[in-house]
Design a protein around this motif. Structure first.
Motif, PDB file in Angstrom:
ATOM      1  N   GLN A 160       0.808  -1.180  -0.188  1.00 34.68           N
ATOM      2  CA  GLN A 160      -0.063  -0.076  -0.140  1.00 34.68           C
ATOM      3  C   GLN A 160       0.670   1.114   0.007  1.00 34.68           C
ATOM      4  O   GLN A 160       0.614   2.225  -0.577  1.00 34.68           O
ATOM      5  CB  GLN A 160      -0.895   0.001   1.263  1.00 34.68           C
ATOM      6  CG  GLN A 160      -1.978  -1.079   1.183  1.00 34.68           C
ATOM      7  CD  GLN A 160      -2.758  -1.427   2.524  1.00 34.68           C
ATOM      8  OE1 GLN A 160      -2.286  -0.723   3.669  1.00 34.68           O
ATOM      9  NE2 GLN A 160      -3.796  -2.266   2.246  1.00 34.68           N
ATOM     10  N   LEU A 175      -5.872  -4.083  -5.652  1.00 30.78           N
ATOM     11  CA  LEU A 175      -6.940  -3.665  -4.553  1.00 30.78           C
ATOM     12  C   LEU A 175      -7.869  -4.777  -4.318  1.00 30.78           C
ATOM     13  O   LEU A 175      -8.511  -4.695  -3.178  1.00 30.78           O
ATOM     14  CB  LEU A 175      -7.740  -2.756  -5.427  1.00 30.78           C
ATOM     15  CG  LEU A 175      -7.278  -1.228  -5.942  1.00 30.78           C
ATOM     16  CD1 LEU A 175      -7.982  -0.405  -6.717  1.00 30.78           C
ATOM     17  CD2 LEU A 175      -6.921  -0.532  -4.568  1.00 30.78           C
ATOM     18  N   TRP A 178      -5.960  -6.651  -1.742  1.00 30.66           N
ATOM     19  CA  TRP A 178      -6.198  -5.880  -0.275  1.00 30.66           C
ATOM     20  C   TRP A 178      -7.522  -6.396   0.124  1.00 30.66           C
ATOM     21  O   TRP A 178      -7.576  -6.251   1.572  1.00 30.66           O
ATOM     22  CB  TRP A 178      -6.043  -4.510  -0.713  1.00 30.66           C
ATOM     23  CG  TRP A 178      -4.637  -4.031  -0.993  1.00 30.66           C
ATOM     24  CD1 TRP A 178      -3.495  -4.770  -1.308  1.00 30.66           C
ATOM     25  CD2 TRP A 178      -4.410  -2.703  -1.474  1.00 30.66           C
ATOM     26  NE1 TRP A 178      -2.616  -4.035  -1.978  1.00 30.66           N
ATOM     27  CE2 TRP A 178      -2.813  -2.673  -2.008  1.00 30.66           C
ATOM     28  CE3 TRP A 178      -5.029  -1.398  -1.489  1.00 30.66           C
ATOM     29  CZ2 TRP A 178      -2.189  -1.480  -2.461  1.00 30.66           C
ATOM     30  CZ3 TRP A 178      -4.240  -0.359  -2.005  1.00 30.66           C
ATOM     31  CH2 TRP A 178      -2.984  -0.433  -2.451  1.00 30.66           C
ATOM     32  N   SER A 179      -8.624  -6.019  -0.471  1.00 31.33           N
ATOM     33  CA  SER A 179     -10.082  -6.322  -0.059  1.00 31.33           C
ATOM     34  C   SER A 179     -10.094  -7.621   0.599  1.00 31.33           C
ATOM     35  O   SER A 179     -10.905  -7.637   1.631  1.00 31.33           O
ATOM     36  CB  SER A 179     -10.869  -5.964  -1.108  1.00 31.33           C
ATOM     37  OG  SER A 179     -10.776  -6.905  -2.128  1.00 31.33           O
ATOM     38  N   TYR A 220     -11.132  -0.579   6.441  1.00 30.62           N
ATOM     39  CA  TYR A 220     -11.411  -0.285   5.037  1.00 30.62           C
ATOM     40  C   TYR A 220     -11.656   1.308   5.130  1.00 30.62           C
ATOM     41  O   TYR A 220     -11.001   1.688   3.944  1.00 30.62           O
ATOM     42  CB  TYR A 220     -12.751  -1.094   4.885  1.00 30.62           C
ATOM     43  CG  TYR A 220     -12.683  -2.484   4.278  1.00 30.62           C
ATOM     44  CD1 TYR A 220     -11.588  -2.929   3.665  1.00 30.62           C
ATOM     45  CD2 TYR A 220     -13.559  -3.210   4.489  1.00 30.62           C
ATOM     46  CE1 TYR A 220     -11.690  -4.216   2.839  1.00 30.62           C
ATOM     47  CE2 TYR A 220     -13.566  -4.629   4.102  1.00 30.62           C
ATOM     48  CZ  TYR A 220     -12.594  -4.968   3.420  1.00 30.62           C
ATOM     49  OH  TYR A 220     -12.574  -6.507   2.752  1.00 30.62           O
ATOM     50  N   LEU A 221     -12.293   1.682   6.097  1.00 31.22           N
ATOM     51  CA  LEU A 221     -12.315   3.044   5.860  1.00 31.22           C
ATOM     52  C   LEU A 221     -11.040   3.980   6.004  1.00 31.22           C
ATOM     53  O   LEU A 221     -10.977   5.200   5.303  1.00 31.22           O
ATOM     54  CB  LEU A 221     -13.096   3.658   7.164  1.00 31.22           C
ATOM     55  CG  LEU A 221     -14.720   3.109   6.944  1.00 31.22           C
ATOM     56  CD1 LEU A 221     -15.533   3.535   8.409  1.00 31.22           C
ATOM     57  CD2 LEU A 221     -15.815   3.873   5.653  1.00 31.22           C
ATOM     58  N   LEU A 223      -8.369   2.884   4.908  1.00 38.34           N
ATOM     59  CA  LEU A 223      -7.410   2.879   3.612  1.00 38.34           C
ATOM     60  C   LEU A 223      -8.267   3.624   2.646  1.00 38.34           C
ATOM     61  O   LEU A 223      -7.334   4.330   1.639  1.00 38.34           O
ATOM     62  CB  LEU A 223      -7.514   1.252   3.427  1.00 38.34           C
ATOM     63  CG  LEU A 223      -6.930   0.849   1.750  1.00 38.34           C
ATOM     64  CD1 LEU A 223      -5.535   1.479   1.824  1.00 38.34           C
ATOM     65  CD2 LEU A 223      -7.099  -0.698   1.824  1.00 38.34           C
ATOM     66  N   VAL A 224      -9.631   3.564   2.448  1.00 39.47           N
ATOM     67  CA  VAL A 224     -10.303   4.574   1.632  1.00 39.47           C
ATOM     68  C   VAL A 224      -9.825   5.739   1.715  1.00 39.47           C
ATOM     69  O   VAL A 224      -9.498   6.519   0.803  1.00 39.47           O
ATOM     70  CB  VAL A 224     -11.922   4.355   1.645  1.00 39.47           C
ATOM     71  CG1 VAL A 224     -12.361   5.264   0.682  1.00 39.47           C
ATOM     72  CG2 VAL A 224     -12.177   2.474   1.122  1.00 39.47           C
ATOM     73  N   GLY A 225      -9.893   6.101   2.837  1.00 38.60           N
ATOM     74  CA  GLY A 225      -9.758   7.805   3.189  1.00 38.60           C
ATOM     75  C   GLY A 225      -8.011   8.052   2.594  1.00 38.60           C
ATOM     76  O   GLY A 225      -7.957   8.991   2.140  1.00 38.60           O
ATOM     77  N   ILE A 227      -6.207   6.581   0.290  1.00 38.52           N
ATOM     78  CA  ILE A 227      -6.396   6.647  -1.199  1.00 38.52           C
ATOM     79  C   ILE A 227      -7.107   7.946  -1.819  1.00 38.52           C
ATOM     80  O   ILE A 227      -6.612   8.483  -2.480  1.00 38.52           O
ATOM     81  CB  ILE A 227      -7.375   5.501  -1.710  1.00 38.52           C
ATOM     82  CG1 ILE A 227      -6.580   4.145  -1.325  1.00 38.52           C
ATOM     83  CG2 ILE A 227      -7.594   5.601  -3.143  1.00 38.52           C
ATOM     84  CD1 ILE A 227      -7.170   2.922  -1.773  1.00 38.52           C
ATOM     85  N   VAL A 228      -8.366   8.349  -1.151  1.00 38.47           N
ATOM     86  CA  VAL A 228      -8.746   9.484  -1.375  1.00 38.47           C
ATOM     87  C   VAL A 228      -7.945  10.826  -1.400  1.00 38.47           C
ATOM     88  O   VAL A 228      -7.709  11.484  -1.989  1.00 38.47           O
ATOM     89  CB  VAL A 228     -10.402   9.724  -0.872  1.00 38.47           C
ATOM     90  CG1 VAL A 228     -10.840  11.098  -0.966  1.00 38.47           C
ATOM     91  CG2 VAL A 228     -11.080   8.644  -1.131  1.00 38.47           C
ATOM     92  N   TRP A 235      -8.036  12.379  -9.204  1.00 42.39           N
ATOM     93  CA  TRP A 235      -9.471  11.944  -9.518  1.00 42.39           C
ATOM     94  C   TRP A 235      -9.773  12.183 -10.800  1.00 42.39           C
ATOM     95  O   TRP A 235     -10.797  11.553 -11.548  1.00 42.39           O
ATOM     96  CB  TRP A 235     -10.287  12.116  -8.489  1.00 42.39           C
ATOM     97  CG  TRP A 235      -9.989  11.298  -7.151  1.00 42.39           C
ATOM     98  CD1 TRP A 235      -9.320  11.878  -5.902  1.00 42.39           C
ATOM     99  CD2 TRP A 235      -9.686   9.915  -6.983  1.00 42.39           C
ATOM    100  NE1 TRP A 235      -9.039  10.976  -4.954  1.00 42.39           N
ATOM    101  CE2 TRP A 235      -9.252   9.595  -5.757  1.00 42.39           C
ATOM    102  CE3 TRP A 235     -10.216   8.825  -7.884  1.00 42.39           C
ATOM    103  CZ2 TRP A 235      -9.019   8.477  -5.073  1.00 42.39           C
ATOM    104  CZ3 TRP A 235      -9.871   7.531  -7.314  1.00 42.39           C
ATOM    105  CH2 TRP A 235      -9.381   7.203  -6.024  1.00 42.39           C
TER     106      TRP A 235
END
Length: 239
Positions: A160, A175, A178-179, A220-221, A223-225, A227-228, A235
């Motif tokens: 990551q 991805l 990872w998931s 998960y949250l 990781l998503v944060g 990435i964003v 984007w």
């Protein structure tokens, strides 16, 4: 009404409940209370996996194998034709060719990372199949598996970090890996601690098992944060 519903649940879980002796009823109610308190069953203590852990291992193994195999096949395509266009290259932000051409792709003994992943998930799939068919494993196997989750965690975090801060790209196959690896790690550790397969305070083991999906969701949250935030200026390539 509540008592009737409770009785119906007991009847569903125990078909001979009405004809059972007092001792059998007490034992059954004790087992229900133990499940509610996340106490490990005798099956778990003897090396048997809870049903949900069996499914997590099997599904994570199968999905992880499929993703790893996809990377291996794309790696072969690039070896045959370095200029080949890969189907996994969706846009400038999301694609796998950047990773496959990177020096980070062969960090251990010159073997592509995807092959290591394929072997790892094949092992997880095999163990998941054994558990799904209700065969207990030796405690030392669970301890080795729990130890392997340490390596999986290090490997995952390193990948990551590489994706976010070195390659500045997201590999679709990665991805997927990872998931499925995140719930695999959390569930193995939580159930291992709960069942006494690894040294852990009983209260910690019960709490880990109770909140394992909450922990997974939090990871998960986060990781998503990450990435964003990391790709906040990129984007436009996707949207």
């Amino acid at each position: 009404m509540k008592e009737h519903k409770a009785h119906m649940r007991l009847a569903v879980d125990s078909p001979d409940f009405e004809n059972a002796s007092d001792e059998e009823i007490e034992a059954y109610l004790a087992s229900v209370a133990a499940r509610r308190n996340m106490e490990p069953s005798e099956w778990q203590r003897s090396g048997g996996a809870a049903w949900d852990l069996s499914l997590v291992m099997l599904l994570a193994g199968l999905v992880g194998m499929a993703a790893s195999l996809g990377l291996v096949l794309d790696q072969i395509t690039l070896l045959k034709d370095p200029s080949a266009a890969l189907a996994c290259d969706i846009n400038p932000l999301i694609g796998c060719s950047t990773f496959l051409r990177s020096d980070f792709n062969t960090v251990l003994f010159g073997i592509p990372n995807a092959l290591w992943g394929l072997m790892f998930f094949a092992g997880i799939t095999a163990l998941g199949l054994v558990c799904v068919f209700r065969t207990p494993l030796s405690v030392w196997i669970w301890r080795l598996l729990s130890l392997s989750m340490v390596g999986a965690t290090v490997w995952l975090v390193w990948f990551q970090w590489t994706a976010l801060h070195v390659e500045h790209s997201l590999c679709p196959y990665c991805l997927v890996v990872w998931s499925v690896t995140i719930p695999l790690i959390v569930n193995v550790w939580a159930r291992a601690a709960q069942s006494g397969w690894i040294p852990a305070p009983p209260r910690l083991g019960r709490s880990a098992a109770r909140y394992r999906w909450l922990i997974t969701g939090i990871v998960y949250l986060v990781l998503v944060g990450l990435i964003v935030v990391t790709f906040k200026d990129s984007w436009s390539y996707v949207l």
